[in-house]
Design a protein around this motif. Structure first.
Motif, mmCIF file in Angstrom:
data_model
loop_
_atom_site.group_PDB
_atom_site.id
_atom_site.type_symbol
_atom_site.label_atom_id
_atom_site.label_comp_id
_atom_site.label_asym_id
_atom_site.label_seq_id
_atom_site.Cartn_x
_atom_site.Cartn_y
_atom_site.Cartn_z
ATOM 1 N N ASP A 1 8.369 1.664 -100.362
ATOM 2 C CA ASP A 1 9.640 1.501 -99.271
ATOM 3 C C ASP A 1 9.897 2.781 -98.718
ATOM 4 O O ASP A 1 10.529 2.739 -97.603
ATOM 5 C CB ASP A 1 10.736 1.126 -100.145
ATOM 6 N N LEU A 2 9.139 4.022 -98.940
ATOM 7 C CA LEU A 2 9.512 5.062 -97.965
ATOM 8 C C LEU A 2 8.890 4.867 -96.691
ATOM 9 O O LEU A 2 7.841 4.442 -96.563
ATOM 10 C CB LEU A 2 8.779 6.569 -98.736
ATOM 11 N N PRO A 3 9.620 5.537 -95.660
ATOM 12 C CA PRO A 3 9.139 5.396 -94.343
ATOM 13 C C PRO A 3 7.681 5.720 -94.093
ATOM 14 O O PRO A 3 6.747 4.972 -93.569
ATOM 15 C CB PRO A 3 10.167 6.556 -93.457
ATOM 16 N N LEU A 4 7.410 7.045 -94.063
ATOM 17 C CA LEU A 4 6.057 7.445 -93.926
ATOM 18 C C LEU A 4 4.927 7.277 -95.223
ATOM 19 O O LEU A 4 3.933 6.997 -95.117
ATOM 20 C CB LEU A 4 5.893 9.088 -93.169
ATOM 21 N N ILE A 5 5.317 7.958 -96.267
ATOM 22 C CA ILE A 5 4.523 7.845 -97.335
ATOM 23 C C ILE A 5 4.108 6.586 -97.876
ATOM 24 O O ILE A 5 2.986 6.193 -98.171
ATOM 25 C CB ILE A 5 5.197 8.467 -98.528
#
Length: 227
Positions: A80-84
């Motif tokens: 759910d993290l933007p870039l990771i």
């Protein structure tokens, strides 16, 4: 780690000496200096307890992720993290597509191929999605439809899987999807690592600048007796 250790020494060793010196003068200090002294006093008083709490949290998380449920929950949060999340999704998609392509090209039936590819995902959350997609395929859904419904692959890989299924070139296009997703994930990873170093430098520079400014404001605000 070196930057964090340096800032810790400044706040817990250097600043208290200035605090003792400024306290002897008995004059009002600027707001930034008072804030710095409050942070320094709190770290000096509760630093050991804070380290113990952080160590307990890290140990608890490490033990939790060793279980299937804990690892799946952690991997869902990471996705759910933007870039990771995009990087993890791209790399896991590449592994799944490459495994599926290799198995299908050697004549392995689709359902066993999905099962083996699910184990190659390297991400518990994505493996759970693949398991649900496998069940849907077992119940009669087409592969691309099941994968899209459960979000088991990245959008680009899903499109190639649909084209491959419709054209009878599923293994070939899944292999192509693996190469594309892997290259895109590596580009994003390089960009993230490239941005990490200047971000850390700016962060520690701001902390040191704040400490220096707070101490200098305190020094310049001192008035000799009688003025």
């Amino acid at each position: 780690m070196v930057g964090g250790l340096s800032v810790t020494i400044i706040v817990t060793v250097v600043v208290p000496r200035f605090a003792a010196l400024l306290g002897d003068l008995g004059q009002a200090l600027p707001a930034s200096t008072r804030l710095l002294l409050a942070v320094s006093s709190a770290l000096a008083a509760h630093g050991v307890a804070l380290l113990l709490v952080l160590a307990a949290i890290v140990i608890g998380i490490a033990r939790a992720v060793r279980t299937d449920a804990g690892a799946a929950a952690l991997h869902r949060r990471l996705l759910d993290l933007p870039l990771i999340g995009r990087i993890r999704m791209g790399l896991a998609t590449a592994r799944v597509c490459r495994a599926l392509a290799g198995l299908l090209s050697t004549g392995v039936p689709l359902l066993p191929a999905i099962e083996h590819a699910r184990r190659a995902a390297g991400d518990r959350a994505l493996a759970d999605r693949l398991a649900r997609a496998q069940q849907a395929v077992n119940e009669g859904d087409r592969l691309a439809v099941a994968l899209k419904r459960h979000g088991a692959l990245s959008p680009g890989a899903l499109r190639l899987a649909r084209f491959g299924e419709e054209s009878g070139r599923l293994a070939e296009l899944l292999e192509k999807a693996a190469r594309i997703e892997e290259a895109a994930a590596h580009r994003s990873l390089r960009a993230l690592v490239t941005l990490l170093e200047p971000a850390l430098i700016v962060t520690f520079a701001l902390v040191v600048a704040f400490v220096a400014a707070a101490l200098l404001q305190a020094v310049y605000s001192v008035r000799p007796a009688g003025f």
